[in-house]
Write an enzyme that holds these catalytic residues in place. Structure first.
Site, short mmCIF file in Angstrom:
data_model
loop_
_atom_site.label_atom_id
_atom_site.label_comp_id
_atom_site.label_asym_id
_atom_site.label_seq_id
_atom_site.Cartn_x
_atom_site.Cartn_y
_atom_site.Cartn_z
N ASN A 122 0.87 -1.18 0.00
CA ASN A 122 0.00 0.00 0.00
C ASN A 122 0.91 1.22 0.00
OD1 ASN A 122 -1.78 2.04 0.57
ND2 ASN A 122 -2.30 1.32 2.65
N TRP A 123 1.03 1.83 -1.16
CA TRP A 123 1.97 2.96 -1.29
C TRP A 123 1.40 4.24 -0.71
CZ3 TRP A 123 4.13 2.27 -7.02
CH2 TRP A 123 4.81 1.05 -7.09
N LYS A 124 0.14 4.23 -0.33
CA LYS A 124 -0.52 5.41 0.27
C LYS A 124 -0.29 6.64 -0.62
CE LYS A 124 -0.14 3.23 4.76
NZ LYS A 124 0.03 3.36 6.20
N HIS A 144 -9.40 1.20 4.87
CA HIS A 144 -8.15 1.36 5.61
C HIS A 144 -8.37 2.30 6.80
CE1 HIS A 144 -4.04 2.51 6.55
NE2 HIS A 144 -3.67 1.39 5.97
N GLU A 196 -6.73 4.66 7.92
CA GLU A 196 -6.51 6.09 7.63
C GLU A 196 -7.75 6.70 6.99
OE1 GLU A 196 -2.87 5.50 5.49
OE2 GLU A 196 -1.89 4.94 7.36
N GLU A 238 -5.27 -4.98 10.70
CA GLU A 238 -4.23 -3.98 10.91
C GLU A 238 -4.50 -3.24 12.22
OE1 GLU A 238 -2.28 -2.76 6.98
OE2 GLU A 238 -4.04 -1.51 7.20
N GLY A 262 2.70 2.19 10.76
CA GLY A 262 3.66 3.28 10.59
C GLY A 262 4.38 3.67 11.87
N SER A 287 3.67 -2.24 10.27
CA SER A 287 5.12 -2.32 10.43
C SER A 287 5.71 -3.68 10.05
CB SER A 287 5.52 -1.92 11.85
OG SER A 287 5.11 -0.59 12.13
N GLY A 305 2.89 -1.06 4.29
CA GLY A 305 2.94 0.35 3.96
C GLY A 305 4.38 0.79 3.71
N GLY A 306 5.00 1.35 4.74
CA GLY A 306 6.35 1.93 4.62
C GLY A 306 7.36 1.06 3.90
P1 PGA Z 1 2.97 0.26 7.68
O1 PGA Z 1 1.49 0.46 7.09
O2 PGA Z 1 3.51 -1.03 7.04
O3 PGA Z 1 3.73 1.46 7.25
O4 PGA Z 1 2.85 0.12 9.16
C1 PGA Z 1 0.62 -0.63 6.90
C2 PGA Z 1 -0.69 -0.14 6.31
O5 PGA Z 1 -1.17 0.92 6.71
O6 PGA Z 1 -1.28 -0.83 5.44
#
Ligand code: PGA
Length: 256
Positions: free
Chosen positions: A9-11, A95, A97, A167, A173, A213, A234-235
């Site tokens: 997930n490149w956000k 998600h 977010e 999640e 993050g 993470s 994500g990251g």
């Molecule tokens: P993260 O994000 O790997 O940066 O913790 C995961 C996500 O939000 O899908």
């Protein structure tokens, strides 16, 4: 046997040009990987460019969101048919977010999942508790509420083809990964819930990803858990070597 699925997930990161660079490197690094579904989810304006790179490769494309109407006067939105035409097979829905910053609720998640299925997209449905909820011993209640709200009204066959990403919000993050035991406990709970809501076949078929993470050095112990079938990353998906490392770590699920 459920095929492991690792999704990046490149956000809100990577211009179309940067996205092409990243996915071109990734394609080279994972070219000989078999037995793991690999998905990248760039920003919407990079979808068609990334699709040009991954076409005929072992990398599949996903979007980060969709609106529930197919077309019309909905300025700024993206719809299932448009995402599908851009080359997507998957779409992330709900998600945390989006729940936190964009007013997403169980009801809107449910409508988006219906729209995804109507367009032939596989939803990656996100669920998970906040730190406050975990500390208040509400993890299972929150996860039950997210899963039952999201899946309300879908048939067993529809649910069986979905992906659910657990999640914990406190692990996204933050560098704080849930321990393999903590993650497995909730994954097992979700699988039990699917059995309760549908049947054993559905519960055994749905792929459950862990997210929060995930890195190359923790994927193997996470995916070794019986109810963890993959990761939503994500990251660590923003660099080809770390994402490829996670994908390769997931092969251990197949080879044992
Ligand atoms: P993260 O994000 O790997 O940066 O913790 C995961 C996500 O939000 O899908």
């Amino acid at each position: 046997m459920r095929t492991p699925i690792i999704a990046g997930n490149w956000k809100l990161n990577k211009t179309p040009h940067e996205a092409i660079e990243l996915v071109t490197e990734l394609k080279r690094e994972v070219s000989d990987v078999e037995g793991v579904d690999i998905v990248v989810c760039p920003v919407a304006v990079a979808l068609t460019d990334v699709n040009d790179v991954v076409r005929d490769s072992n990398i599949e494309l996903g979007a980060q969101n969709l609106f529930w109407e197919d077309a019309g006067a909905f300025t700024g939105e993206m719809s299932g048919p448009i995402i599908k035409a851009a080359g997507c097979k998957y779409v992330i829905i709900g998600h945390s977010e989006r729940r936190q910053y964009f007013g997403e609720t169980n009801e809107t998640v449910n409508k988006r999942i219906r729209a995804a299925l109507n367009s032939g997209l596989i939803p990656i449905v996100c669920v998970g508790e906040s730190l406050e909820e975990r500390e208040g011993d509400q993890t299972f209640d929150v996860v039950r509420d997210h899963v039952t709200g999201a899946l309300s009204g879908f048939t067993a066959d529809e649910v069986a083809a979905m992906v659910i990403a657990y999640e914990p919000v406190w692990a996204i993050g933050t560098g704080k990964t849930a321990t393999p035991d903590q993650a497995q406990e909730v994954h097992q709970y979700i699988r039990g819930l699917l059995k309760e809501l549908y049947n054993e076949e559905v519960s055994g078929a749905v792929r459950l990803q862990y997210g929060g993470s995930v890195k190359p050095d923790n994927i193997e112990e996470l995916i070794a858990q019986p109810d963890i079938d993959g990761a939503l990353v994500g990251g660590a998906s923003l660099k080809s070597d770390s994402f490829a490392g996670i994908v390769k770590g997931a092969i251990s699920k197949v080879t044992g």
